[in-house]
Design a protein around this motif. Structure first.
Motif, PDB file in Angstrom:
ATOM      1  N   GLU A   1       0.828  -1.204   0.000  1.00 37.76           N
ATOM      2  CA  GLU A   1       0.000   0.000   0.000  1.00 37.76           C
ATOM      3  C   GLU A   1       0.865   1.258   0.000  1.00 37.76           C
ATOM      4  O   GLU A   1       0.554   2.247  -0.694  1.00 37.76           O
ATOM      5  CB  GLU A   1      -0.911  -0.009   1.217  1.00 37.76           C
ATOM      6  CG  GLU A   1      -1.979  -1.092   1.174  1.00 37.76           C
ATOM      7  CD  GLU A   1      -2.779  -1.169   2.450  1.00 37.76           C
ATOM      8  OE1 GLU A   1      -2.393  -0.459   3.429  1.00 37.76           O
ATOM      9  OE2 GLU A   1      -3.762  -1.937   2.516  1.00 37.76           O
ATOM     10  N   ALA A   2       1.960   1.241   0.757  1.00 33.34           N
ATOM     11  CA  ALA A   2       2.849   2.406   0.813  1.00 33.34           C
ATOM     12  C   ALA A   2       3.522   2.644  -0.526  1.00 33.34           C
ATOM     13  O   ALA A   2       3.670   3.798  -0.962  1.00 33.34           O
ATOM     14  CB  ALA A   2       3.894   2.210   1.903  1.00 33.34           C
ATOM     15  N   VAL A   3       3.928   1.551  -1.205  1.00 31.34           N
ATOM     16  CA  VAL A   3       4.563   1.700  -2.511  1.00 31.34           C
ATOM     17  C   VAL A   3       3.562   2.209  -3.531  1.00 31.34           C
ATOM     18  O   VAL A   3       3.870   3.078  -4.363  1.00 31.34           O
ATOM     19  CB  VAL A   3       5.185   0.368  -2.963  1.00 31.34           C
ATOM     20  CG1 VAL A   3       5.662   0.457  -4.419  1.00 31.34           C
ATOM     21  CG2 VAL A   3       6.348  -0.020  -2.054  1.00 31.34           C
ATOM     22  N   GLU A   4       2.337   1.693  -3.455  1.00 30.95           N
ATOM     23  CA  GLU A   4       1.320   2.091  -4.423  1.00 30.95           C
ATOM     24  C   GLU A   4       0.942   3.561  -4.257  1.00 30.95           C
ATOM     25  O   GLU A   4       0.752   4.278  -5.251  1.00 30.95           O
ATOM     26  CB  GLU A   4       0.089   1.202  -4.265  1.00 30.95           C
ATOM     27  CG  GLU A   4      -0.994   1.468  -5.282  1.00 30.95           C
ATOM     28  CD  GLU A   4      -2.165   0.524  -5.120  1.00 30.95           C
ATOM     29  OE1 GLU A   4      -3.146   0.654  -5.876  1.00 30.95           O
ATOM     30  OE2 GLU A   4      -2.078  -0.379  -4.242  1.00 30.95           O
ATOM     31  N   SER A   5       0.852   4.028  -3.011  1.00 31.59           N
ATOM     32  CA  SER A   5       0.468   5.412  -2.759  1.00 31.59           C
ATOM     33  C   SER A   5       1.662   6.349  -2.690  1.00 31.59           C
ATOM     34  O   SER A   5       1.486   7.562  -2.504  1.00 31.59           O
ATOM     35  CB  SER A   5      -0.315   5.500  -1.448  1.00 31.59           C
ATOM     36  OG  SER A   5       0.498   5.090  -0.364  1.00 31.59           O
ATOM     37  N   GLN A   6       2.836   5.810  -2.808  1.00 32.21           N
ATOM     38  CA  GLN A   6       4.074   6.593  -2.719  1.00 32.21           C
ATOM     39  C   GLN A   6       4.137   7.389  -1.416  1.00 32.21           C
ATOM     40  O   GLN A   6       4.629   8.515  -1.360  1.00 32.21           O
ATOM     41  CB  GLN A   6       4.208   7.540  -3.923  1.00 32.21           C
ATOM     42  CG  GLN A   6       4.455   6.840  -5.235  1.00 32.21           C
ATOM     43  CD  GLN A   6       5.776   6.088  -5.245  1.00 32.21           C
ATOM     44  OE1 GLN A   6       6.832   6.668  -4.970  1.00 32.21           O
ATOM     45  NE2 GLN A   6       5.705   4.786  -5.551  1.00 32.21           N
TER      46      GLN A   6
END
Length: 627
Positions: A442-447
Motif C-alpha cells: 500500500e505504501a509503494v502504491e500510494s508513494q
C-alpha cells in the motif's frame, strides 16, 4: 606359482586401464576402490565396487568399475557373475577402450572354462589383431595360451613375438611353448627356445628360476636322447641354489652314472644327501648311495649305507606318523598359520612364512602349488571378514549406550520442545508477515514516504504534528506566521523523504525478504522439532533393530567360522594326502633297501661258498632315466 601370480596381475591391473599408472580420478568412490585394489585388498575392493555401483556413487568411471568388478568375479571363481557383468556392460554404450577390455576379460573367462575356440573367436572378432598399447601384453599372452591349448604352436610363437620380451610372463609362456614343441613335432625348435631362456642374463628370482627350469628341461631331453656328454656339460654348470638345486644334483648324478662314472656320481649324491630327508630327492639319493658303493665293490660302506638309509627312512616314517596326528588334530595347521597380525579390510593378506612349519621340506612342492596358495588366500580373506564382524560386535555395547543416552535426552527435551511449539504457535509470525507485506504494498502504491522514513525523520514528523495540534488549540491567539512556518517545515521534510524514496523502498523490500528467509528457517526448525517430539516410533525401531543386528552379526560370525573350518579342513586333507604319498614312497624305498641289504648278505654268503659275483651296477635302477 609365480607364473600364476603374473597371470592374475595381467588379468587385473593391466586390463583395467593400467590402474597402476597415473590417471585422473573424478569420483571419490572410484578412488577408494582403486586404493583398495592397489593395496592388494581385492575382496574389500570387490565389495566396495559393488556398493558404489548399487548406490549410484560412480557415473564417470562406471564402465571402468564394471570391468574391474567382472575381472575380480572371474578371479574369485564366479564365472556366471562375471559373464553377467560383461554382457550387461557390452549391451550398453561404452567407449571402444572399455569394450575391448571387457571382451578380453570375457575371452579369458572362456579360456578358464575350457572353451578355447570360443575364447579365440572372441579375441579375433571383437578385439582384432592390433589391440591398444595398454592392452597388448594381456591380449598377446592370452592369445598365445589359447593357441597352445589348440595345438597351434606356430601361431602362438608369433603372438609371443609381439609380446613384451622384458615381461617375466613372456618367459613362462615361451617355456611352456618350448616344452610343447620338444615333446611334439618340433623338438629342435623347442631346444632352440629353451637355449634362449637358459642363456638369459641373471636377474630377479623369477628370471633365475625360469633359467634353471629351461636348463633342466634341456638336460632331461638330452639324457632321453642319449646325449650324455652334452647333458653332463650342461648340468655341471647348474646352480647349487634356488628351488631346483636338488633336482639339478640328482640329474647330474644320473648323467654321471649313464656315462659310467660312478666315482664322480658318489660325491654328488653325498652332497645331496646332506639335505633334509623329508625331501623326495634326498630320499632317492639316500637309497642310491648304498647301491653305488656296492657297484664300487665297497661292501662294508654299502652295508653301512643301507643301514643308515633304513634308519633314516624309519625315523622319517615315525615323524610323518606324528605329522599325520598333528594334521588330524589341527596342531599342524595352527603352527603353519601362527599368530597372524590383525587383518581388517585395509590390511593385505599375510604372506606365507614357511619357517613356521617344521615339516616344510615334506610340503615344499605343495606349498608352491596354486591349490595351496589359493586356499591360503581364501582362508585369510575369511579371517579378514571374521575380524571385521568382530569389530562390529565390539561396537554393539557402545551402540546400546548411545541409544540409551539418546532416549534419556529425548525424554528430557520432549516437554520443553512441546512448550516451545505451543509458544511459537501463539506468536502468529506468518500473520504478522502478511500484514507487513500488505502495508508495504500500500505504501509503494500510494508513494507514501512515512513508512520508509528514518528514525530521525520519524521524530521530526511527530514533533511537527504535535506542534500543529498545539497551534490549532490556541485558536485566534496563534500567530499566522507560525502556521506558515510549520507548513514550510512539513514541506521540506516531505521533500527530503520523497527525493530518495525508491532506494528506501528497495532497502525495505530487501529487509522483508530477509525476514521471509528467517521465517522459512523457523518453519523448518519448527517442523524438525515437531517431528522429533512426536515421532517416538523411531526410537522403538532402533530398539528393535539393534538386537536383530546383533543376532545377524552373531550368525554371520558363526557362518564365517564354519567356512574357515571348511577351508582349514580342505588344506589339512591335501596336506594329509602329501604325507600319505611320502609314506608310500618311503615304504617302497625301505623295501628296496631291505632287499638290497638282504642281497648283500646273500652275496657275501655265496662268495664264501664260491658262487659267482653279481653283475656290476645292479640295484641302480632307481637312478635310471624314465622315458
Amino acid at each position: 606359482m609365480r607364473g600364476v601370480f603374473y597371470l592374475l596381475l595381467l588379468c587385473s591391473s593391466l586390463v583395467w586401464a593400467r590402474l597402476d599408472e597415473p590417471h585422473k580420478v573424478e569420483e571419490p568412490a572410484y578412488g577408494e576402490v582403486a586404493y583398495l585394489y592397489l593395496q592388494g585388498d581385492y575382496f574389500a575392493a570387490l565389495t566396495r565396487a559393488q556398493m558404489a555401483l548399487e548406490r549410484g556413487e560412480v557415473q564417470v568411471h562406471k564402465p571402468e568399475l564394471q570391468v574391474l568388478l567382472g575381472a575380480m568375479y572371474s578371479a574369485y571363481g564366479m564365472p556366471e557373475d562375471a559373464q553377467q557383468v560383461f554382457d550387461s556392460l557390452l549391451d550398453s554404450q561404452v567407449s571402444d577402450g572399455v569394450a575391448q577390455r571387457a571382451w578380453i576379460h570375457l575371452a579369458g573367462l572362456y579360456y578358464r572354462q575350457g572353451k578355447y575356440k570360443q575364447a579365440l573367436a572372441t579375441l579375433e572378432q571383437q578385439v582384432g589383431e592390433q589391440p591398444p598399447e595398454a592392452l597388448q601384453e594381456v591380449f598377446y599372452s592370452l592369445r598365445a595360451k589359447i593357441l597352445m591349448r589348440l595345438g597351434r604352436y606356430e601361431e602362438a610363437a608369433e603372438s609371443l613375438d609381439a609380446f613384451s620380451e622384458n615381461h617375466p610372463l613372456n618367459a613362462y609362456l615361451r617355456y611352456n611353448l618350448a616344452i610343447s614343441w620338444i615333446n611334439g613335432e618340433h623338438p629342435s625348435l623347442g631346444q632352440e627356445w629353451l637355449w634362449k631362456l637358459a642363456n638369459l642374463p641373471p636377474g630377479s628370482a623369477e628370471t633365475n628360476a625360469i633359467k634353471d627350469k629351461a636348463m633342466l628341461a634341456l638336460a632331461i631331453y638330452m639324457l632321453r636322447s642319449e646325449q650324455q656328454d652334452r647333458a653332463l656339460q650342461l648340468l655341471s654348470n647348474a646352480r647349487l641354489e634356488g628351488p631346483f638345486s636338488d633336482i639339478s644334483l640328482l640329474l647330474y648324478a644320473r648323467a654321471l652314472l649313464l656315462a659310467n662314472q660312478p666315482g664322480k656320481a658318489l660325491p654328488v649324491l653325498q652332497k645331496l644327501d646332506q639335505g633334509s630327508i623329508q625331501r623326495a630327492t634326498v630320499q632317492e639319493a639316500q637309497l642310491a648311495i648304498p647301491y653305488l658303493y656296492e657297484s664300487l665293490n665297497n661292501q662294508k660302506a654299502a652295508r653301512q649305507a643301507f643301514e643308515t638309509a633304513l634308519d633314516r627312512f624309519d625315523k622319517l616314517d615315525t615323524y610323518l606318523v606324528e605329522v599325520e596326528a598333528q594334521i588330524a588334530g589341527g596342531e599342524w595347521f595352527a603352527e603353519m598359520v601362527g599368530s597372524p597380525r590383525w587383518s581388517t579390510a585395509m590390511d593385505p593378506v599375510p604372506a606365507f612364512l614357511p619357517q613356521r612349519v617344521s615339516s616344510f621340506p615334506t610340503f615344499y612342492e605343495w606349498f608352491a602349488t596354486a591349490e595351496f596358495q589359493q586356499g591360503w588366500n581364501q582362508y585369510h580373506e575369511l579371517m579378514r571378514q571374521r575380524n571385521l564382524l568382530s569389530l562390529w560386535q565390539q561396537k554393539m555395547p557402545g551402540l546400546y549406550t548411545m541409544l540409551a543416552a539418546h532416549e534419556r535426552k529425548h525424554n528430557t527435551l520432549r516437554p520443553e520442545a512441546k512448550a516451545l511449539l505451543k509458544d511459537l504457535a501463539g506468536q502468529d509470525f506468518q500473520g504478522q508477515m502478511t500484514r507487513l507485506e500488505r502495508r508495504f504494498s500500500e505504501a509503494v502504491e500510494s508513494q507514501d514516504p512515512l513508512p520508509f522514513a528514518t528514525d530521525r525523520e520519524q521524530k521530526l514528523w511527530t514533533a511537527q504534528q504535535q506542534a500543529r495540534e498545539h497551534t490549532q488549540g490556541w485558536g485566534q491567539q496563534a500567530r499566522p506566521d507560525m502556521v506558515e512556518k510549520l507548513d514550510f517545515y512539513k514541506g521540506v521534510l516531505l521533500w527530503e523523504m520523497q527525493q530518495d524514496i525508491v532506494p528506501r523502498q528497495w532497502d525495505r523490500e530487501r529487509e522483508i525478504k530477509q525476514i521471509e528467509g528467517l521465517l522459512e528457517e523457523n518453519r523448518l526448525l519448527r517442523s524438525r522439532v515437531l517431528y522429533a517430539t512426536y515421532r517416538v516410533d523411531r526410537l522403538e525401531v532402533f530398539q528393535r533393530e539393534l538386537p536383530e543386528l546383533e543376532a545377524e552379526l552373531s550368525n554371520l560370525q558363526k557362518r564365517g567360522e564354519r567356512l574357515m573350518r571348511r577351508q582349514q579342513y580342505g588344506l589339512q586333507a591335501s596336506a594329509y594326502e602329501q604325507v600319505t604319498a611320502t609314506r608310500a614312497r618311503l615304504k617302497r624305498f625301505s623295501a628296496s633297501a631291505h632287499e638290497g641289504l638282504a642281497d648283500l648278505y646273500h652275496r657275501a654268503l655265496r662268495e664264501r661258498r664260491g658262487s659267482p659275483a653279481p653283475v656290476e651296477g645292479q640295484g641302480l635302477e632307481s637312478l635310471q632315466i624314465q622315458p
